[in-house]
Design a protein around this motif. Structure first.
Motif, PDB file in Angstrom:
ATOM      1  N   SER A  14      75.381 -16.085  -8.990  1.00 49.69           N
ATOM      2  CA  SER A  14      76.079 -17.216  -9.424  1.00 49.69           C
ATOM      3  C   SER A  14      74.926 -19.338  -8.664  1.00 49.69           C
ATOM      4  N   ALA A  15      73.900 -18.400  -8.038  1.00 50.08           N
ATOM      5  CA  ALA A  15      73.745 -19.197  -7.529  1.00 50.08           C
ATOM      6  C   ALA A  15      72.585 -20.020  -8.972  1.00 50.08           C
ATOM      7  N   GLY A  16      72.837 -21.238  -8.689  1.00 47.22           N
ATOM      8  CA  GLY A  16      72.753 -22.109  -9.580  1.00 47.22           C
ATOM      9  C   GLY A  16      72.201 -22.330 -10.757  1.00 47.22           C
ATOM     10  N   TYR A  17      71.216 -22.982 -11.504  1.00 51.93           N
ATOM     11  CA  TYR A  17      71.660 -23.031 -12.919  1.00 51.93           C
ATOM     12  C   TYR A  17      71.048 -21.596 -13.166  1.00 51.93           C
ATOM     13  N   ASP A  18      71.421 -20.738 -14.955  1.00 51.31           N
ATOM     14  CA  ASP A  18      71.086 -19.848 -14.883  1.00 51.31           C
ATOM     15  C   ASP A  18      69.107 -20.000 -15.741  1.00 51.31           C
ATOM     16  N   LEU A  19      68.025 -20.353 -15.406  1.00 50.85           N
ATOM     17  CA  LEU A  19      67.184 -20.522 -15.533  1.00 50.85           C
ATOM     18  C   LEU A  19      66.929 -18.596 -16.706  1.00 50.85           C
ATOM     19  N   THR A  20      66.709 -17.591 -15.841  1.00 51.46           N
ATOM     20  CA  THR A  20      66.611 -16.795 -16.309  1.00 51.46           C
ATOM     21  C   THR A  20      66.911 -16.616 -18.130  1.00 51.46           C
ATOM     22  N   ARG A  21      68.513 -16.734 -17.746  1.00 49.30           N
ATOM     23  CA  ARG A  21      68.628 -16.630 -19.527  1.00 49.30           C
ATOM     24  C   ARG A  21      68.000 -17.923 -19.848  1.00 49.30           C
ATOM     25  N   LEU A  22      67.755 -18.844 -19.852  1.00 48.46           N
ATOM     26  CA  LEU A  22      67.203 -19.899 -20.859  1.00 48.46           C
ATOM     27  C   LEU A  22      66.132 -19.723 -20.838  1.00 48.46           C
ATOM     28  N   VAL A  55      74.821 -28.588  -6.483  1.00 54.74           N
ATOM     29  CA  VAL A  55      73.878 -27.460  -6.865  1.00 54.74           C
ATOM     30  C   VAL A  55      72.543 -27.444  -5.519  1.00 54.74           C
ATOM     31  N   PHE A  56      72.212 -28.764  -6.368  1.00 53.08           N
ATOM     32  CA  PHE A  56      71.236 -29.656  -5.294  1.00 53.08           C
ATOM     33  C   PHE A  56      71.283 -31.141  -4.703  1.00 53.08           C
ATOM     34  N   LYS A  57      70.379 -31.237  -4.234  1.00 52.92           N
ATOM     35  CA  LYS A  57      70.154 -32.637  -3.988  1.00 52.92           C
ATOM     36  C   LYS A  57      69.446 -33.966  -5.167  1.00 52.92           C
ATOM     37  N   GLY A  61      68.555  -9.970  -3.085  1.00 48.84           N
ATOM     38  CA  GLY A  61      69.706 -10.142  -3.500  1.00 48.84           C
ATOM     39  C   GLY A  61      70.244 -12.061  -3.332  1.00 48.84           C
ATOM     40  N   THR A  62      70.886 -12.352  -3.361  1.00 47.03           N
ATOM     41  CA  THR A  62      72.059 -13.828  -3.468  1.00 47.03           C
ATOM     42  C   THR A  62      72.472 -14.296  -2.891  1.00 47.03           C
ATOM     43  N   VAL A  63      72.793 -15.185  -2.466  1.00 52.36           N
ATOM     44  CA  VAL A  63      73.595 -16.150  -1.672  1.00 52.36           C
ATOM     45  C   VAL A  63      75.041 -15.986  -1.920  1.00 52.36           C
ATOM     46  N   THR A  64      74.985 -16.300  -3.170  1.00 52.04           N
ATOM     47  CA  THR A  64      76.581 -16.599  -4.222  1.00 52.04           C
ATOM     48  C   THR A  64      76.186 -15.657  -5.540  1.00 52.04           C
ATOM     49  N   GLY A  65      77.288 -14.447  -5.587  1.00 50.90           N
ATOM     50  CA  GLY A  65      78.013 -13.810  -6.317  1.00 50.90           C
ATOM     51  C   GLY A  65      78.451 -14.474  -7.193  1.00 50.90           C
ATOM     52  N   GLU A  66      79.334 -15.162  -6.704  1.00 51.34           N
ATOM     53  CA  GLU A  66      80.640 -15.335  -8.154  1.00 51.34           C
ATOM     54  C   GLU A  66      81.218 -17.045  -7.481  1.00 51.34           C
ATOM     55  N   HIS A  67      80.468 -16.925  -6.409  1.00 50.39           N
ATOM     56  CA  HIS A  67      81.347 -18.978  -5.466  1.00 50.39           C
ATOM     57  C   HIS A  67      80.798 -19.922  -5.960  1.00 50.39           C
ATOM     58  N   GLY A  68      79.163 -19.334  -6.487  1.00 49.67           N
ATOM     59  CA  GLY A  68      78.658 -21.107  -6.695  1.00 49.67           C
ATOM     60  C   GLY A  68      77.584 -21.372  -5.537  1.00 49.67           C
ATOM     61  N   ILE A  69      77.375 -22.816  -5.880  1.00 52.65           N
ATOM     62  CA  ILE A  69      76.529 -23.565  -4.669  1.00 52.65           C
ATOM     63  C   ILE A  69      77.095 -24.768  -4.298  1.00 52.65           C
TER      64      ILE A  69
END
Lengths: 428, 428
Positions: B149-157, A420-422, A374-382
């Motif tokens: 919503s985890a980071g940039y959507d590299l999949t779709r890139l 999103v990242f450092k 799964g993912t750590v965030t489905g819709e809220h973002g990083i």
């Protein structure tokens, strides 16, 4: 304005040496675009005297194309205001995150909401964007075709990039027909697993329900305790189903959903016979988060939540394990969410002194979600809060690739830096 | 292997000077990933002794997750073989480009097909990818959550990047329920505008038809001339409608579509009462391209086509203007396509000596599409052939941004070099 020399973190490997070896000279502070301000995860936190660009006055609808079912808007319009404007033409823009969210932020977050089960997320509803890049160049990702294979999908790269790659000044959005004849049904289940088995059965049946939401026993207790609802609900895991379409098609779906629910020992299945009854039944879902406050042991307690999304077959185990961990912690907490696509929100109330423990609970749940593919965030973002979690989820190489794209488009790190990242060593 | 020093084309502005000033040293030739080999627009052309990586033997289905409705596959499996494997479990993978296409190429092209009206394009059906980057790093864009919503959507890139950013070695694909009770209806219309008004009405009605396809009068003439069809069709603009779902829901949709068609003076509306009849009616659409050969003046004539997609309200004017230009040219040509989302293919037969004139016709049609807020390619991609058209469509700044991403991820231009946009001065 200050000037700092910063050492950029590795991107991918020594192969990309031009970026790796760069020392970054920042001659001005960063910029954060701001619209509705409803995002979570500290996406809008100013960590280093960043300048906000407020889109409050860029809230116009520029064009409604009724036949094409699309609309061109500025970033400062809210989705509910947009839907009010579109209602007369029976048009509808589905993404529905928290109240107050505006299109600019919804694009930045790649958000979704209760409508995502049927309609997908923000990524599915943006046709094209006008974006101001870090050097001031203005680009348009594309026009208004319903589909395109013309070059890289920059539209979807900007959606969900949390304002770190460019500032959106205009968006063309896809619309659909406004749902008619909306009905709601609510089913209470003996446990989380029987509720999830029902949800899996409905997803597999292919019936295009308008929404399917879960509230656990604690969330239903909160609804009862809050006094907002006229109905005395069973304090059990509960599924809320929303249907829309022709009366015959809705009837067919309700019959199938009731059959699947009863196969899983659904103890109470309530169906709305009118639009008003539907609104009243759905109210409990809509106000769930606010109702939760009724469960607080102490008014000064804090709240922390996670936004995990797993393949639906794992959702029962995922929620059960999360609820167990909450019980063991002694905190009051609950799980609720968008069960149709495996996304749920797990949250606890805790006294300020227990911040580390509460945060640890959320981290544990996120790690379990990742272990289930799964993912750590489905819709809220990083934002700032989930930067570590992004690395657990997708790995160093994938995050380094994202950083490489950021450094290519915004080499001075002017746009929402550090989200999103450092970007550089020692960045907060 | 040869070593060349090449001057990289501008990316965006002097702001991004690190890339702009780079002279590119290419120490080896490029690499082109190859799966089904059915792409158009010269995406697979080797211009400079590139090396092909053939995925023929990487054609396995690694895991089918029936409850989650997803599948993990290698790039060398074709979509029809995949759907055969999934049929017993009543699962379905919708994207349906030309026969023979394989998943790797379908990802590279961001393809679609007749199912895109209801189901969307390839971008909507890829959950996550394993990708080998230019420096050999292997990354996984994400797991199998239905949304993230985890980071940039590299999949779709990567989807739609035509093999220029990385080489896909594994893909997690979303599935849906296999359509049941498929029925087809066919309506013949007095002219292109009445057919398009019917299509617009159907789109606005919100009925989720499985597909809606258009064949113009010339294409219908080709179907009759080819001798493949048992039916003698009216040689008029014709819409093919596909329905799927419960019998009651299909009946409801057919009634509404027939009503809308008759409002627009539909001269003949034929409905299939069985699955076999549906197959037989749809056959005319399916074989349209091959049937077109029956129209050739001379067996040695060449064929050229364009793949334009415009907002649907402009589609009638767009197709009418294209057909006029074909008539003026003296070439035999026709328009057919995926009318539900505004995408159509316009093609002509021409003698080899008239290459420039035929190409000019296609360029003229593409420019008209762009002036209508459309795209030069709805599903075929840019490849080598449409690189100029990409610039007309999205502008220099947008293409320069794409080039910047390419240079960040593949600084030595090893991956399918020169496709989508030129990378260095003098590149073919």
């Amino acid at each position: 304005m200050k000037c700092q020399i910063l050492r950029v973190l590795p991107t991918r490997s020594s192969f990309c040496s031009s970026v790796n070896s760069t020392q970054l000279a920042r001659s001005c502070n960063g910029t954060i675009p701001f619209s509705g301000g409803t995002s979570l995860e500290s996406t809008l936190a100013a960590m280093n005297e960043e300048i906000f660009i407020d889109f409050q006055k860029m809230n116009k609808t520029i064009a409604v194309h009724e036949q094409d079912m699309d609309v061109v808007v500025q970033p400062g319009i809210s989705y509910d205001a947009l839907n009010e404007q579109l209602a007369d033409q029976k048009l509808f823009f589905p993404p529905d995150p928290g109240p107050g969210a505006q299109i600019g932020g919804m694009i930045a977050q790649g958000c979704s909401g209760t409508n995502a089960y049927r309609y997908g997320t923000m990524k599915d509803w943006v046709l094209g964007l006008t974006v101001v890049l870090a050097d001031g160049t203005i680009i348009k990702t594309r026009g208004r075709p319903r589909k395109s294979s013309a070059g890289y999908d920059l539209t979807r790269l900007f959606v969900g990039s949390e304002g770190t790659l460019g500032i959106v000044t205009e968006a063309s959005l896809k619309l659909t027909d406004k749902p008619e004849n909306v009905r709601v049904a609510v089913g209470a289940f003996p446990d989380i697993h029987s509720a999830i088995r029902t949800a899996v059965g409905i997803v597999r049946s292919g019936h295009p329900l308008a929404a399917m939401e879960l509230l656990d026993d604690m969330a239903m207790k909160a609804v009862n305790s809050s006094g907002y609802s006229d109905i005395e609900w069973p304090e059990k895991t509960t599924l809320f189903f929303k249907f829309a379409g022709s009366p015959a098609h809705v009837a067919e779906q309700v019959e199938e959903v009731e059959r699947l629910a009863k196969e899983q020992q659904c103890v109470q299945f309530t169906f709305s016979n009118s639009a008003d009854e539907a609104d009243s039944l759905w109210e409990a879902r809509k106000t769930a988060l606010w109702n939760m406050i009724a469960l607080k042991n102490d008014p000064s307690d804090n709240f922390i939540s996670a936004d995990i999304c797993v393949p639906i077959s794992r959702l029962g185990d995922m929620i059960a394990a999360t609820k167990d961990s909450f019980e063991r912690s002694g905190f009051i907490g609950s799980c609720l969410g968008h069960v149709g696509n495996g996304n749920f929100h797990a949250g606890v109330f805790f006294p300020a002194k227990d911040w580390e423990k509460a945060k640890g609970l959320m981290r544990e749940a996120q790690k379990l979600g990742v272990s289930m593919d799964g993912t750590v965030t489905g819709e809220h973002g990083i934002g700032l809060v989930n930067r570590d979690a992004l690395i657990w989820e997708v790995g160093d190489g994938t995050v380094a690739t994202m950083r490489q794209i950021k450094m290519a488009l915004d080499p001075l790190c002017l746009l929402n830096p550090g989200k999103v990242f450092k970007l550089w060593e020692g960045q907060e």
